[in-house]
Enzyme design. Structure first.
Site, PDB file in Angstrom:
ATOM      1  N   HIS A  34       0.854  -1.183   0.000  1.00 46.18           N
ATOM      2  CA  HIS A  34       0.000   0.000   0.000  1.00 46.18           C
ATOM      3  C   HIS A  34       0.895   1.241   0.000  1.00 46.18           C
ATOM      4  O   HIS A  34       2.135   1.119  -0.039  1.00 46.18           O
ATOM      5  CB  HIS A  34      -0.948  -0.023   1.203  1.00 46.18           C
ATOM      6  N   HIS A  37       3.999   1.348   2.324  1.00 53.17           N
ATOM      7  CA  HIS A  37       5.206   0.669   1.836  1.00 53.17           C
ATOM      8  C   HIS A  37       5.907   1.527   0.769  1.00 53.17           C
ATOM      9  O   HIS A  37       7.141   1.646   0.764  1.00 53.17           O
ATOM     10  CB  HIS A  37       4.851  -0.671   1.189  1.00 53.17           C
ATOM     11  N   GLN A  61       7.884 -15.274  12.113  1.00 55.29           N
ATOM     12  CA  GLN A  61       7.352 -14.205  12.955  1.00 55.29           C
ATOM     13  C   GLN A  61       5.860 -14.347  13.239  1.00 55.29           C
ATOM     14  O   GLN A  61       5.260 -13.488  13.874  1.00 55.29           O
ATOM     15  CB  GLN A  61       7.669 -12.831  12.363  1.00 55.29           C
ATOM     16  N   LYS A 149       5.024   2.853  11.925  1.00 56.01           N
ATOM     17  CA  LYS A 149       3.778   2.151  12.280  1.00 56.01           C
ATOM     18  C   LYS A 149       4.088   0.970  13.191  1.00 56.01           C
ATOM     19  O   LYS A 149       3.408   0.736  14.190  1.00 56.01           O
ATOM     20  CB  LYS A 149       3.092   1.700  11.003  1.00 56.01           C
ATOM     21  N   ASP A 150       5.128   0.211  12.827  1.00 59.99           N
ATOM     22  CA  ASP A 150       5.555  -0.923  13.650  1.00 59.99           C
ATOM     23  C   ASP A 150       6.720  -0.436  14.521  1.00 59.99           C
ATOM     24  O   ASP A 150       7.873  -0.814  14.325  1.00 59.99           O
ATOM     25  CB  ASP A 150       5.968  -2.087  12.744  1.00 59.99           C
ATOM     26  N   MET A 184      -2.496   2.795   7.381  1.00 60.81           N
ATOM     27  CA  MET A 184      -2.538   1.777   6.324  1.00 60.81           C
ATOM     28  C   MET A 184      -1.850   0.508   6.819  1.00 60.81           C
ATOM     29  O   MET A 184      -0.838   0.567   7.510  1.00 60.81           O
ATOM     30  CB  MET A 184      -1.848   2.289   5.073  1.00 60.81           C
ATOM     31  N   SER A 185      -2.439  -0.627   6.461  1.00 66.29           N
ATOM     32  CA  SER A 185      -1.884  -1.929   6.854  1.00 66.29           C
ATOM     33  C   SER A 185      -2.396  -2.977   5.889  1.00 66.29           C
ATOM     34  O   SER A 185      -3.553  -2.912   5.458  1.00 66.29           O
ATOM     35  CB  SER A 185      -2.341  -2.278   8.272  1.00 66.29           C
ATOM     36  N   ARG A 187      -3.174  -5.790   6.696  1.00 66.99           N
ATOM     37  CA  ARG A 187      -4.241  -6.503   7.419  1.00 66.99           C
ATOM     38  C   ARG A 187      -5.577  -5.767   7.377  1.00 66.99           C
ATOM     39  O   ARG A 187      -6.610  -6.354   7.734  1.00 66.99           O
ATOM     40  CB  ARG A 187      -3.818  -6.767   8.866  1.00 66.99           C
TER      41      ARG A 187
HETATM   42  P1  AMP Z   1       4.909  -5.300   6.439  1.00 63.44           P
HETATM   43  O1  AMP Z   1       4.734  -5.608   4.984  1.00 63.44           O
HETATM   44  O2  AMP Z   1       3.615  -5.130   7.170  1.00 63.44           O
HETATM   45  O3  AMP Z   1       5.870  -6.242   7.129  1.00 63.44           O
HETATM   46  O4  AMP Z   1       5.584  -3.872   6.527  1.00 63.44           O
HETATM   47  C1  AMP Z   1       6.792  -3.608   5.846  1.00 63.44           C
HETATM   48  C2  AMP Z   1       7.283  -2.253   6.260  1.00 63.44           C
HETATM   49  O5  AMP Z   1       6.308  -1.268   5.936  1.00 63.44           O
HETATM   50  C3  AMP Z   1       7.527  -2.135   7.765  1.00 63.44           C
HETATM   51  O6  AMP Z   1       8.710  -1.383   7.987  1.00 63.44           O
HETATM   52  C4  AMP Z   1       6.305  -1.379   8.233  1.00 63.44           C
HETATM   53  O7  AMP Z   1       6.521  -0.641   9.408  1.00 63.44           O
HETATM   54  C5  AMP Z   1       6.048  -0.471   7.064  1.00 63.44           C
HETATM   55  N1  AMP Z   1       4.661   0.009   7.066  1.00 63.44           N
HETATM   56  C6  AMP Z   1       3.544  -0.733   7.156  1.00 63.44           C
HETATM   57  N2  AMP Z   1       2.453   0.056   7.184  1.00 63.44           N
HETATM   58  C7  AMP Z   1       2.894   1.337   7.121  1.00 63.44           C
HETATM   59  C8  AMP Z   1       2.264   2.615   7.120  1.00 63.44           C
HETATM   60  N3  AMP Z   1       0.934   2.748   7.197  1.00 63.44           N
HETATM   61  N4  AMP Z   1       3.043   3.713   7.038  1.00 63.44           N
HETATM   62  C9  AMP Z   1       4.397   3.603   6.973  1.00 63.44           C
HETATM   63  N5  AMP Z   1       5.053   2.434   6.971  1.00 63.44           N
HETATM   64  C10 AMP Z   1       4.319   1.317   7.052  1.00 63.44           C
END
Ligand code: AMP
Length: 293
Positions: A34, A37, A61, A149-150, A184-185, A187
């Site tokens: 999204h 990313h 994880q 976010k994380d 944004m996520s 999930r």
């Molecule tokens: P993920 O695919 O959920 O493992 O996230 C990959 C990276 O994207 C991680 O560093 C997250 O913290 C970052 N990320 C996920 N959602 C967001 C967001 N809404 N804004 C900024 N970074 C994000």
């Protein structure tokens, strides 16, 4: 954009660019991308000469009862989005190559992983640190970008990089939000329409606490209670935690004196969402800090 699946080929690519004196920027992800990313990709590109984004849904994880099997995937769309964002390499390692027969090594970052999400996901950050350490050895980046976010993940990676002497700049990028404030996520795709509306309560809880702090409140119990009231007023939400912690150590604080992290996690139906913002006492600091955008 090239797509590399083989881990040796990834290392050779990294060696070639390092020899040519180019700075490698890296964004690890689990895909289903999204705008959050893509903002990390843009940040990595700003700080490097060549950029790599990885997509790897890391089994290590996920806990036994978590959503590994149904984690959303759309490689075609992700690949187009990364190409459009100017990524040089999409790294797509296979599970069997990352964790071959006999794999038995883990990276454990101790104190910063015990509270917040670590309390209900006791093996999660070990899985994150282990995969990120391995990805760092494959992609060999000079700079790696992670989302705020994380936040606990970002702190964990910073700690690991400092403790183990990885020669990598770790950059934290601001949270990208939907127009109504929801972070944004990937999930968020699990949310049914009523749950999606309910999910706004995380952002509203953060804002209620921020307003209190802006008004001069410093007491952690009262600030957290303001956030919890918003979460518990939402019938579809079940709070996992709402806590005020020091943004570096992630230790709980009793008062907002300097920049302080308000971190929350809540289940909306069956989906666990997290969010956070950094609060600061305007009177003490001269400004309120917000990592939200
Ligand atoms: P993920 O695919 O959920 O493992 O996230 C990959 C990276 O994207 C991680 O560093 C997250 O913290 C970052 N990320 C996920 N959602 C967001 C967001 N809404 N804004 C900024 N970074 C994000």
């Amino acid at each position: 954009m090239d797509t590399i699946t083989d881990i040796r080929e990834m290392q050779r690519w990294a060696d070639d660019h390092r020899r040519a004196g180019r700075r490698i920027g890296f964004v690890p992800t689990m895909g289903y991308l999204h705008a959050g990313h893509l903002s990390l990709v843009a940040e990595a590109r700003r700080r490097s000469d060549v950029s790599v984004a990885s997509i790897f849904v890391n089994p290590l994880q996920f806990g036994a009862n978590e959503d590994l099997a149904r984690y959303p995937r759309d490689l075609e769309r992700d690949s187009a989005a990364l190409h459009g964002a100017g990524t040089d390499v999409l790294f797509l390692p296979e599970v069997g190559a990352m964790y071959p027969e006999g794999f038995q090594t883990a990276v454990t970052v101790e104190r910063v992983t015990t509270g917040l999400c670590g309390a209900s996901r006791p093996t999660h950050f070990r899985g994150v640190a282990t995969v990120v350490a391995k990805l760092f050895n494959l992609v060999k980046p000079h700079v790696a970008v992670f989302g705020c976010k994380d936040f606990q993940q970002l702190v964990t990676i910073r700690r690991m990089v400092a403790d183990l002497g990885f020669d990598i700049d770790v950059v934290g990028a601001p949270i990208v939000r939907e127009p109504d404030g929801l972070a944004m996520s990937s999930r968020n795709a699990y949310l049914a329409p009523a749950e999606r509306r309910a999910a706004r309560c995380l952002w509203r809880a953060l804002m209620a606490a921020a307003a209190l702090v802006d008004g001069g409140e410093t007491d952690a119990v009262r600030i957290v209670a303001a956030a919890q009231r918003v979460l518990s007023a939402e019938p579809l939400a079940r709070t996992d935690y709402a806590e005020l912690v020091d943004p570096d150590s992630l230790e709980p604080v009793s008062a907002v004196r300097g920049p302080t992290l308000l971190a929350i996690a809540a289940r909306i139906g069956g989906t666990r969402l997290i969010d956070n913002c950094v609060l600061a006492n305007r009177r003490a600091e001269g400004s309120a800090v917000d990592t939200s955008n």
